[in-house]
Design a protein around this motif. Structure first.
Motif, PDB file in Angstrom:
ATOM      1  N   LEU A 339      39.579 -31.591   2.748  1.00 48.98           N
ATOM      2  CA  LEU A 339      40.053 -31.856   1.383  1.00 48.98           C
ATOM      3  C   LEU A 339      39.699 -30.698   0.454  1.00 48.98           C
ATOM      4  O   LEU A 339      40.501 -30.301  -0.394  1.00 48.98           O
ATOM      5  CB  LEU A 339      39.463 -33.177   0.856  1.00 48.98           C
ATOM      6  N   LEU A 340      38.499 -30.147   0.630  1.00 50.24           N
ATOM      7  CA  LEU A 340      38.088 -29.035  -0.232  1.00 50.24           C
ATOM      8  C   LEU A 340      38.948 -27.793   0.046  1.00 50.24           C
ATOM      9  O   LEU A 340      39.258 -27.027  -0.854  1.00 50.24           O
ATOM     10  CB  LEU A 340      36.599 -28.731  -0.034  1.00 50.24           C
ATOM     11  N   LYS A 341      39.371 -27.651   1.319  1.00 51.15           N
ATOM     12  CA  LYS A 341      40.264 -26.528   1.652  1.00 51.15           C
ATOM     13  C   LYS A 341      41.616 -26.749   0.951  1.00 51.15           C
ATOM     14  O   LYS A 341      42.171 -25.831   0.354  1.00 51.15           O
ATOM     15  CB  LYS A 341      40.478 -26.450   3.166  1.00 51.15           C
ATOM     16  N   GLU A 342      42.091 -27.989   1.040  1.00 53.04           N
ATOM     17  CA  GLU A 342      43.377 -28.322   0.410  1.00 53.04           C
ATOM     18  C   GLU A 342      43.344 -28.014  -1.080  1.00 53.04           C
ATOM     19  O   GLU A 342      44.310 -27.565  -1.668  1.00 53.04           O
ATOM     20  CB  GLU A 342      43.590 -29.826   0.591  1.00 53.04           C
ATOM     21  N   LYS A 343      42.189 -28.261  -1.676  1.00 52.47           N
ATOM     22  CA  LYS A 343      42.042 -28.032  -3.130  1.00 52.47           C
ATOM     23  C   LYS A 343      41.655 -26.584  -3.426  1.00 52.47           C
ATOM     24  O   LYS A 343      41.348 -26.237  -4.551  1.00 52.47           O
ATOM     25  CB  LYS A 343      40.967 -28.985  -3.691  1.00 52.47           C
ATOM     26  N   LYS A 344      41.603 -25.766  -2.387  1.00 47.72           N
ATOM     27  CA  LYS A 344      41.285 -24.331  -2.467  1.00 47.72           C
ATOM     28  C   LYS A 344      39.892 -24.082  -3.047  1.00 47.72           C
ATOM     29  O   LYS A 344      39.630 -23.063  -3.675  1.00 47.72           O
ATOM     30  CB  LYS A 344      42.357 -23.588  -3.273  1.00 47.72           C
ATOM     31  N   ILE A 345      38.983 -25.059  -2.842  1.00 47.66           N
ATOM     32  CA  ILE A 345      37.597 -24.856  -3.273  1.00 47.66           C
ATOM     33  C   ILE A 345      36.840 -24.186  -2.125  1.00 47.66           C
ATOM     34  O   ILE A 345      35.962 -23.379  -2.331  1.00 47.66           O
ATOM     35  CB  ILE A 345      36.959 -26.203  -3.679  1.00 47.66           C
ATOM     36  N   LEU A 346      37.212 -24.540  -0.880  1.00 47.33           N
ATOM     37  CA  LEU A 346      36.662 -23.867   0.307  1.00 47.33           C
ATOM     38  C   LEU A 346      37.747 -22.978   0.902  1.00 47.33           C
ATOM     39  O   LEU A 346      38.932 -23.365   0.905  1.00 47.33           O
ATOM     40  CB  LEU A 346      36.285 -24.906   1.372  1.00 47.33           C
ATOM     41  N   GLY A 347      37.324 -21.833   1.443  1.00 44.49           N
ATOM     42  CA  GLY A 347      38.316 -20.927   2.047  1.00 44.49           C
ATOM     43  C   GLY A 347      38.612 -21.293   3.477  1.00 44.49           C
ATOM     44  O   GLY A 347      38.030 -22.171   4.067  1.00 44.49           O
TER      45      GLY A 347
END
Ligand SMILES: Cc1cc2nc3c(=O)[nH]c(=O)nc-3n(C[C@H](O)[C@H](O)[C@H](O)COP(=O)(O)OP(=O)(O)OC[C@H]3O[C@@H](n4cnc5c(N)ncnc54)[C@H](O)[C@@H]3O)c2cc1C
Length: 347
Positions: A339-347
């Protein structure tokens, strides 16, 4: 016979049952939901297009949106879901509970959460002597979508909250709304009654539906009888919406072999930790009454989390009192990364 045993069986797939399923998954419990209706969602199916404002942290959303989100959340940990299954009775055999379903299947479980709301709701149907009403296409007992009533002339029969809410919500889009009620004073929430009485809805009090003129399975005309004056009035309508209350089936407790402590209305007298009088069986949502009870969706969520925590401790007395907060919960680590990747918070 292969008995599949669940940690928790949740009876009822409304807000309380759905949040119980999410939370029991969070606590790594093998979970099953039994729901009488064809689909999950509980009594929100009665008001899919009403706006809900009072769930913390959630923007105003329609009943349908809230229901869809709750179902999505409930399925996070893949519980077994059995719809069209009425739980008919609960027995205990040794350490296991046995829930007998209407399909004839017995469901085996170490604990149970009862989340049956006000029971199975069936609308009181309109009864007109000598008239079959089942196949009438423009007679409704719920309002599945507001759109279908756009620019229509509608008669709503009933004077309780649901009838008043529907009248208020349909008023801006319908051509004309009549509301017929057998008494003089409406029974709804004060603010909604005031809104109705100051709107264009024409209220016809002390009157009831006497007969319907039906052509090709469509109501063309409704005959109303005023009980005070004994007079009759004819109305041409495009649709008739009836809300004369609900029959509540709480037959799950009829045999009550386990001796549930029930109050005079058939609700479960429980503790504010969601315990019932039967160890290993918990209750959540509208079915339970306790000193801190909040009859809202938010209250059902609180009951549900407490019920799951109690069930977990019942199975394993060494288990933690409660789950880690969801942001730290190990069962969500992988999902969080995605989810964090989807939100571009994690690379
Ligand atoms: C018109 C209306 C508007 C409302 N508006 C709001 C609002 O704006 N905000 C708010 O917070 N609350 C609102 N509520 C209240 C809210 O809907 C309830 O508090 C909530 O639905 C309770 O959830 P529950 O899971 O306990 O019960 P329910 O939603 O009633 O779900 C119980 C489920 O159990 C199933 N069931 C029953 N018996 C059995 C059985 N024997 N076997 C299998 N399944 C069974 C039923 O079919 C049902 O699906 C409103 C209620 C109504 C009627």
């Amino acid at each position: 016979m292969n008995k599949e045993i669940y940690d928790v069986t949740i009876i009822g797939g409304g807000p309380a049952g759905l949040f119980s399923a999410f939370y029991s998954g969070l606590r790594n419990m093998k979970t099953k939901i039994l729901e009488y209706q064809r689909t999950l969602g509980g009594k929100i199916h009665v008001y899919p297009q009403k706006m809900i404002w009072d769930i913390g942290g959630l923007k105003p959303a329609t009943g349908k949106e809230v229901m869809d989100n709750m179902i999505f959340q409930a399925l996070t940990f893949n519980p077994t879901v059995i719809c069209n299954e009425k739980a008919e009775k609960i027995d205990k055999n040794g350490d296991l509970f046995e829930v007998v379903g209407s399909s004839g299947e017995t469901h085996y479980s170490k604990t149970i959460i009862i989340a049956v709301g006000s029971g199975i709701l069936q609308p009181h149907e309109l009864e007109i002597k000598g008239l079959e009403t089942e196949n009438i296409h423009n007679l409704f007992y719920t309002v599945p979508s507001l759109e279908q009533f756009m620019n229509k002339t509608i008669l709503i029969s009933g004077g309780g909250n649901a009838a008043i809410d529907w009248a208020n919500e349909l008023e801006p889009i319908a051509e004309k709304i009549y509301l017929v009620y057998r008494n003089k004073d409406l029974k709804g929430h004060e603010a909604q009654v005031e809104k109705l009485l100051s709107s264009s809805v024409e209220c016809i009090f002390e009157s009831q539906i006497e007969n319907l003129h039906v052509e090709n399975n469509y109501i063309k005309e409704v005959l109303l009888k005023n009980s005070a004056k004994e007079s009759l009035t004819k109305l041409n309508v495009d649709a008739l919406i009836v809300n004369h209350g609900y029959i509540r089936d709480r037959s799950l407790f009829d045999q009550n072999k386990l001796n549930f402590d029930l109050d005079e209305y058939g609700a479960v007298n429980g503790s504010n930790l969601s315990e019932t009088s039967v160890p290993g069986i918990y209750a959540a949502g509208d079915i339970i009454t306790h000193s801190g009870k909040l009859h809202l969706i938010a209250g059902a969520f609180q009951d549900a989390a407490l019920a799951v925590n109690q069930a977990k401790k019942f199975i394993d007395p060494n288990a933690k009192e409660k789950a880690m907060v969801s942001s730290h919960n190990e069962r969500l680590f992988e999902k969080n990364k995605d989810l964090l990747k989807e939100k571009k918070i994690l690379g």
